[in-house]
Design an enzyme around this catalytic site. Structure first.
Site, PDB file in Angstrom:
ATOM      1  N   HIS A  19       0.763  -1.051  -0.150  1.00  0.00           N
ATOM      2  CA  HIS A  19      -0.078   0.043   0.071  1.00  0.00           C
ATOM      3  C   HIS A  19       0.811   1.213  -0.080  1.00  0.00           C
ATOM      4  O   HIS A  19       0.563   2.390  -0.468  1.00  0.00           O
ATOM      5  CB  HIS A  19      -0.786  -0.125   1.044  1.00  0.00           C
ATOM      6  CG  HIS A  19      -1.872  -1.149   1.450  1.00  0.00           C
ATOM      7  ND1 HIS A  19      -1.992  -1.946   2.468  1.00  0.00           N
ATOM      8  CD2 HIS A  19      -2.901  -1.245   0.610  1.00  0.00           C
ATOM      9  CE1 HIS A  19      -2.971  -2.641   2.502  1.00  0.00           C
ATOM     10  NE2 HIS A  19      -3.464  -2.467   1.187  1.00  0.00           N
ATOM     11  N   LYS A  43     -15.167  -8.705   4.632  1.00  0.00           N
ATOM     12  CA  LYS A  43     -14.038  -9.243   5.227  1.00  0.00           C
ATOM     13  C   LYS A  43     -14.122  -8.797   6.437  1.00  0.00           C
ATOM     14  O   LYS A  43     -14.645  -7.550   7.030  1.00  0.00           O
ATOM     15  CB  LYS A  43     -12.841  -8.314   4.630  1.00  0.00           C
ATOM     16  CG  LYS A  43     -12.335  -8.770   3.317  1.00  0.00           C
ATOM     17  CD  LYS A  43     -10.970  -8.085   3.177  1.00  0.00           C
ATOM     18  CE  LYS A  43     -10.593  -8.132   1.582  1.00  0.00           C
ATOM     19  NZ  LYS A  43      -9.567  -7.099   1.144  1.00  0.00           N
ATOM     20  N   ARG A  92      -2.013  -6.225  -8.153  1.00  0.00           N
ATOM     21  CA  ARG A  92      -0.758  -6.982  -7.726  1.00  0.00           C
ATOM     22  C   ARG A  92      -0.561  -7.927  -8.952  1.00  0.00           C
ATOM     23  O   ARG A  92       0.343  -8.283  -9.449  1.00  0.00           O
ATOM     24  CB  ARG A  92      -0.930  -7.625  -6.536  1.00  0.00           C
ATOM     25  CG  ARG A  92      -0.631  -6.847  -5.594  1.00  0.00           C
ATOM     26  CD  ARG A  92      -1.244  -7.422  -4.092  1.00  0.00           C
ATOM     27  NE  ARG A  92      -2.587  -7.326  -4.303  1.00  0.00           N
ATOM     28  CZ  ARG A  92      -3.627  -7.307  -3.140  1.00  0.00           C
ATOM     29  NH1 ARG A  92      -2.977  -7.788  -2.117  1.00  0.00           N
ATOM     30  NH2 ARG A  92      -4.841  -7.377  -3.150  1.00  0.00           N
ATOM     31  N   SER A 130      -2.548  -7.712   3.042  1.00  0.00           N
ATOM     32  CA  SER A 130      -2.752  -7.691   4.753  1.00  0.00           C
ATOM     33  C   SER A 130      -3.111  -9.174   5.091  1.00  0.00           C
ATOM     34  O   SER A 130      -2.638  -9.466   6.164  1.00  0.00           O
ATOM     35  CB  SER A 130      -3.845  -6.673   4.958  1.00  0.00           C
ATOM     36  OG  SER A 130      -3.744  -5.306   4.077  1.00  0.00           O
TER      37      SER A 130
HETATM   38  P1  ADP Z   1      -9.603  -3.841  -0.704  1.00  0.00           P
HETATM   39  O1  ADP Z   1     -10.261  -4.607   0.292  1.00  0.00           O
HETATM   40  O2  ADP Z   1     -10.414  -2.740  -1.065  1.00  0.00           O
HETATM   41  O3  ADP Z   1      -8.914  -4.588  -1.706  1.00  0.00           O
HETATM   42  P2  ADP Z   1      -6.903  -3.580   0.286  1.00  0.00           P
HETATM   43  O4  ADP Z   1      -6.523  -2.654   1.645  1.00  0.00           O
HETATM   44  O5  ADP Z   1      -6.619  -4.796   0.386  1.00  0.00           O
HETATM   45  O6  ADP Z   1      -8.502  -3.183  -0.012  1.00  0.00           O
HETATM   46  O7  ADP Z   1      -6.381  -2.764  -0.924  1.00  0.00           O
HETATM   47  C1  ADP Z   1      -6.322  -1.432  -1.087  1.00  0.00           C
HETATM   48  C2  ADP Z   1      -5.588  -1.034  -2.351  1.00  0.00           C
HETATM   49  O8  ADP Z   1      -4.099  -1.340  -2.390  1.00  0.00           O
HETATM   50  C3  ADP Z   1      -5.897  -2.094  -3.624  1.00  0.00           C
HETATM   51  O9  ADP Z   1      -6.153  -1.367  -4.899  1.00  0.00           O
HETATM   52  C4  ADP Z   1      -5.057  -3.156  -3.634  1.00  0.00           C
HETATM   53  O10 ADP Z   1      -5.048  -3.706  -4.885  1.00  0.00           O
HETATM   54  C5  ADP Z   1      -3.797  -2.474  -3.470  1.00  0.00           C
HETATM   55  N1  ADP Z   1      -2.817  -3.336  -2.713  1.00  0.00           N
HETATM   56  C6  ADP Z   1      -2.896  -4.048  -1.743  1.00  0.00           C
HETATM   57  N2  ADP Z   1      -1.796  -4.743  -1.489  1.00  0.00           N
HETATM   58  C7  ADP Z   1      -0.887  -4.149  -2.529  1.00  0.00           C
HETATM   59  C8  ADP Z   1       0.615  -4.515  -3.021  1.00  0.00           C
HETATM   60  N3  ADP Z   1       1.089  -5.461  -2.373  1.00  0.00           N
HETATM   61  N4  ADP Z   1       0.824  -3.961  -4.114  1.00  0.00           N
HETATM   62  C9  ADP Z   1       0.128  -3.028  -4.848  1.00  0.00           C
HETATM   63  N5  ADP Z   1      -0.997  -2.671  -4.730  1.00  0.00           N
HETATM   64  C10 ADP Z   1      -1.687  -3.228  -3.447  1.00  0.00           C
END
Ligand code: ADP
Length: 162
Positions: A19, A43, A92, A130
């Site tokens: 992130h 979630k 990703r 996460s």
């Molecule tokens: P959501 O539940 O909306 O997917 P996340 O917190 O999992 O929320 O992710 C928020 C954003 O960050 C999303 O666009 C996700 O694809 C991106 N993201 C999460 N982890 C990574 C990573 N390792 N590299 C790039 N983008 C990421």
């Protein structure tokens, strides 16, 4: 001059280096970047919204044009509220694509003024999520390559309590 504003939405449960990479790279391209913690109904959360916001604030405090919010409603309404025309999401792997396509199409339908832009993850963060970090943190694995110190400590505290 009109300020360029973008929103990075997500669950951030908790924030990871994946992130932070997307936040840092986007922060350089907009006048204001607004990180918005949204509740994902599919979630179950590990951290409260307040805890997530505190962890994000601490992790992005080196970026002066980044603000952290939460919103209990439609993302496009949040964008309208703060006057942002762009949503940034990270990608990703191909597995992210289908979900993101559905999400983006729905948001476009709800508000055609807001454009969603995608940023490819940096290769060294492509496997970080996460949920995987939480999974391994429960078994006391070294997570220092995946999350900053404040998040490592918060995860330790969370899982030691259980
Ligand atoms: P959501 O539940 O909306 O997917 P996340 O917190 O999992 O929320 O992710 C928020 C954003 O960050 C999303 O666009 C996700 O694809 C991106 N993201 C999460 N982890 C990574 C990573 N390792 N590299 C790039 N983008 C990421």
């Amino acid at each position: 001059m009109v300020k360029t504003k973008a929103v990075i939405p997500g669950s951030f449960d908790p924030i990871t280096y994946g992130h932070i990479d997307i936040i840092e790279r986007s922060a350089g391209r907009f006048d204001e970047l607004h990180v918005c913690v949204l509740k994902n109904s599919s979630k179950a959360g590990t951290f409260s919204i307040e805890e997530r916001m505190d962890l994000i604030r601490e992790s992005v405090k080196h970026l002066p044009n980044v603000e952290v919010h939460n919103y209990n409603g439609l993302l496009v309404d949040f964008c309208d509220k703060i006057g942002a025309q762009t949503i940034i999401r990270g990608l990703r792997a191909v597995s992210d694509f289908e979900y993101e396509l559905r999400l983006t199409s729905m948001n476009k339908k709800l508000n055609s003024n807001v454009e969603t832009m995608y940023m490819m993850t940096s290769t060294n963060y492509s496997f970080i999520s996460s949920s995987v970090v939480k999974e391994v943190a429960q078994y006391k694995a070294d997570i220092s390559d995946f999350v900053p110190l404040n998040v490592q400590e918060a995860l330790k505290e969370k899982f030691n309590k259980k």
